[in-house]
Design an enzyme around this catalytic site. Structure first.
Site, mmCIF file in Angstrom:
data_model
loop_
_atom_site.group_PDB
_atom_site.id
_atom_site.type_symbol
_atom_site.label_atom_id
_atom_site.label_comp_id
_atom_site.label_asym_id
_atom_site.label_seq_id
_atom_site.Cartn_x
_atom_site.Cartn_y
_atom_site.Cartn_z
ATOM 1 C CD GLU A 34 -2.793 1.191 2.451
ATOM 2 O OE1 GLU A 34 -3.583 2.156 2.581
ATOM 3 O OE2 GLU A 34 -2.722 0.253 3.262
ATOM 4 N NE ARG A 260 4.763 -7.897 10.937
ATOM 5 C CZ ARG A 260 4.080 -6.764 10.835
ATOM 6 N NH1 ARG A 260 2.774 -6.754 11.063
ATOM 7 N NH2 ARG A 260 4.692 -5.657 10.519
ATOM 8 C CE LYS A 270 3.796 0.631 4.384
ATOM 9 N NZ LYS A 270 2.955 0.634 3.175
#
Length: 555
Positions: A34, A260, A270
Site C-alpha cells: 500500500e 512476518r 508504518k
C-alpha cells in the site's frame, strides 16, 4: 535460491511440488504494497520472497500497488517503493500495476453480488455497525437494511457512485453470516463513500473498494498462482475464498501465509514510523536510523547484505522475533569482503617527523582492498601527519603495549616505521604534538620485523588531509521490545542516537561517489551520504562498527 535453501523456505517447497505435479505451469507471484509510507525491513523479506520465487522458478512477479485508500497515499510513496524494489536488485513483470486499474471490473463484480443477493447497501452509522457486528464472545445481529431488495440495492449503489451521499452515509456490504466465529465473515464492508481525489484515477470515483474485496480479485485478474501474505491475513483467507467462489473470476489463486519479520530494538509499523517522521524525531523516512529500506540504504546497507539476511532467517509459518545482531552480521560479512579500505583520523594528534625535511612530500600507493582487485589510491605523505589521540601514551604499559610512546616504535599503515622521541603539552596538560623519527626507508610491512614495531597505526597527512563531517549513529530505540507490552514506543527513543563530529580523511575520499561504503581502518564502516556528500563538503555516515558492540545488547 538453491534447492538446499528450500529447506529453509516452506513456500518454495510448495511451489516446487506444484510445478512437479503439474498443478501450475508457470509461477506468478506479486508484491502488493500500500503506498501509504516507505517500505521497511519487514517488507524486504516479502520482496525477497515473492521476487525470489519468481527468479528461482523462472516465473514472474508483479509489482501491484494496493491503492484503495487515497486519503493516505501519495505519488511520493509510489516512487520510493519502486526505487526500493529496483535497488534490491529485482525486476517486476511488465508495467507497474495498481489495484485502481481494476476499479471498473471490481464495480461490475459488486453489481454481480448485489444481483445474486449476496450484497446489500447498509445505512447503519459507523458506531451502529460496530454494535451490530458483535465481538468474539457475542454473535453479531443482522442489519435492518440486510433484506433490501435487489432493485433497491442496485439503485442505492448507483446513487453512491454518482456522489449523492456524504462520506460514511452508506456502505456496500457482503451478505455472509453475522453469527460466524470468524469476524471477517460478518457481512464485511466492500465499498465505502470517500469524496477524495485519487492519485491514479483523479475524481472519477467517490466510492472505493475495501482492501479485503480488492485483494483476491486483483490476484485472480492477474492469474497469480501463489498469493503469499503475512500471517495476520490467515483469518481473512475464508473471506477471500468466498468472494472468489461467488464471482466470475478468471482464476482461483491459492493463498499462503508466512511469519512476518520482527526485529528487536525496532518498530516496523508504518503508523509508528510516520509518527517518528511527523514529530521530527528523525529527519525523514530515509533517516539512516530508520528501519526503512531507504534509511538502511542511506546508512550504508547493501542490497546483498539485506538479501543475504532474508535468506539466513528463512521463511516459516510462525511469527517470531529475530535478533538484530543477525542483520548486523549479514552487513559486516558483506562489507568486510567487499568494502574498500581507507584511513580517517577522528581524534587527530599531530606527529612531526623531525628527521624529515620540512618540504618532504611523496605519494604512497596503496591497494584499496587486501584481497580484491579494487584498484589503488594515492596517499600524500608529509613531514607532519595525524594519528589518533588514543594511539599515543606518555609511558609504556603492558596494558597498552601496542601504543605509540617515547622510545617505542610503530608502523604506519602502508608507510614507514616511526620511533617517538618526545611530546609537547599545552597549558591544560594535554598532549598536542608528538615528535618522532623515521626508522625505515622501505614502505609497507616488513616480514622480518627487524625493527620490531609495537603495532600498526592509521594516519593522514596533516597538510593534505581533508576535513569531513561524520554522522555517528546508534540505535534509535533503546528497548529490546519497544512496541510490545502496552508501552508507548516513543518513551524508548534514544535521545543520543545521533552525534556529529569531524575527522581528517584521505584526500581521495572527498571525491568518493555517494553511497560508497569504506572501511575506515580501525574505526568502522562509513558510507558517503547519498544526499549530502560532496567533494567540497564530505559527509560520511557510520554504517556499523568493525565488530559487535556488546554494550548495545545489554541496554
Amino acid at each position: 535460491m538453491s534447492e538446499t535453501n528450500n529447506v529453509n523456505n516452506f513456500v518454495a517447497k510448495i511451489v516446487e511440488e506444484d510445478l512437479a505435479s503439474g498443478k501450475v505451469d508457470k509461477v506468478i507471484t506479486r508484491f502488493p504494497p500500500e503506498p501509504n509510507g516507505y517500505l521497511h525491513v519487514g517488507h524486504a523479506k516479502s520482496i525477497c520472497l515473492n521476487f525470489g520465487l519468481a527468479e528461482q522458478f523462472n516465473g514472474e512477479c508483479n509489482l501491484r500497488f494496493d491503492d484503495t485508500n487515497p486519503e493516505k497515499e501519495s505519488q511520493e510513496y509510489i516512487d520510493a517503493i519502486k526505487e526500493d524494489v529496483s535497488w534490491l536488485g529485482f525486476k517486476w513483470a511488465g508495467d507497474v500495476r495498481f489495484s485502481s486499474d481494476y476499479f471498473d471490473t471490481l464495480f461490475e463484480y459488486a453489481l454481480e453480488l448485489i444481483k445474486s443477493g449476496n450484497a446489500y447497501v447498509c445505512s447503519l452509522k459507523p458506531e451502529e455497525s460496530e454494535e451490530y457486528k458483535g465481538d468474539f464472545n457475542r454473535p453479531g445481529k443482522n442489519s435492518p437494511y440486510r433484506d433490501r431488495s435487489v432493485e433497491e440495492n442496485l439503485d442505492m449503489f448507483a446513487r453512491m457512485k454518482a456522489g449523492e451521499f456524504k462520506d460514511g452515509e452508506h456502505a456496500l456490504r457482503a451478505k455472509i453470516d453475522m453469527a460466524s466465529g470468524n469476524m471477517n465473515l460478518r457481512d464485511p464492508i466492500m465499498y465505502r463513500i470517500r469524496h477524495v481525489e485519487h492519485h491514479q484515477t483523479g475524481d472519477k470515483w467517490c466510492i472505493y473498494p475495501i482492501y479485503d474485496f480488492t485483494h483476491g480479485q486483483s490476484d485472480a485478474l492477474e492469474k497469480v498462482t501463489h498469493s503469499v501474505c503475512t500471517l495476520e491475513f490467515e483469518d481473512h483467507r475464508p473471506l477471500y475464498d468466498w468472494y472468489i467462489d461467488n464471482l466470475p473470476v478468471p482464476a482461483k489463486p491459492t493463498q499462503y501465509e508466512f511469519g512476518r519479520l520482527n526485529l528487536n530494538y525496532t518498530v516496523t509499523s508504518k503508523r509508528k514510523l510516520k509518527k517518528l517522521v511527523d514529530e521530527n524525531v528523525v529527519s525523514g523516512w530515509d533517516d539512516p536510523r530508520m528501519p526503512t529500506i531507504s534509511g538502511m540504504r542511506r546508512r550504508g546497507f547493501t542490497p546483498a547484505s539485506i538479501r543475504n539476511f532474508c535468506e539466513m532467517i528463512g521463511v516459516s509459518r510462525g511469527d517470531g522475533v529475530v535478533d538484530i545482531a543477525m542483520l548486523e552480521h549479514a552487513l559486516r560479512s558483506d562489507l568486510n569482503t567487499n568494502a574498500p579500505r581507507a584511513m580517517a583520523v577522528i581524534k587527530p594528534l599531530k606527529v612531526v617527523i623531525t628527521s624529515m625535511a620540512d618540504d618532504h612530500y611523496e605519494e604512497i600507493t596503496a591497494a584499496s582492498h587486501p584481497d580484491l582487485d579494487l584498484g589503488e589510491r594515492k596517499m600524500p605523505f608529509t613531514k607532519e601527519i595525524f594519528i589518533d589521540q588514543d594511539d599515543f601514551k606518555e609511558e609504556y604499559s603492558k596494558k597498552f603495549k601496542k601504543k605509540f610512546c617515547p622510545g617505542k616504535r610503530i608502523r604506519l599503515r602502508n608507510g614507514y616505521v616511526l620511533e617517538a622521541t618526545d611530546f609537547i603539552k599545552n597549558d591544560a596538560g594535554e598532549i598536542i604534538q608528538v615528535n618522532a623519527i623515521q626508522v625505515t626507508t622501505v614502505l609497507g610491512e616488513d616480514p622480518a620485523d627487524e625493527v620490531k614495531p609495537k603495532g600498526v597505526l592509521h594516519w593522514v597527512s596533516a597538510s593534505h588531509g581533508i576535513e569531513a563531517e561524520l554522522r555517528v549513529y546508534s540505535r534509535l530505540l533503546n528497548h529490546e521490545a519497544p512496541d510490545r507490552g502496552g508501552e508507548d514506543f516513543m518513551t524508548h527513543v534514544n535521545p543520543d542516537s545521533l552525534s556529529v563530529t569531524t575527522a581528517i580523511i584521505e584526500p581521495s575520499l572527498a571525491a568518493a561517489a555517494p553511497e560508497t561504503v569504506f572501511q575506515f581502518e580501525r574505526e568502522g564502516y562509513y558510507v558517503a551520504d547519498r544526499r549530502d556528500h560532496t567533494a567540497a563538503k564530505p559527509v560520511f555516515n557510520l554504517t556499523i562498527g568493525l565488530r559487535e558492540d556488546k554494550s548495545l545488547t545489554q541496554q
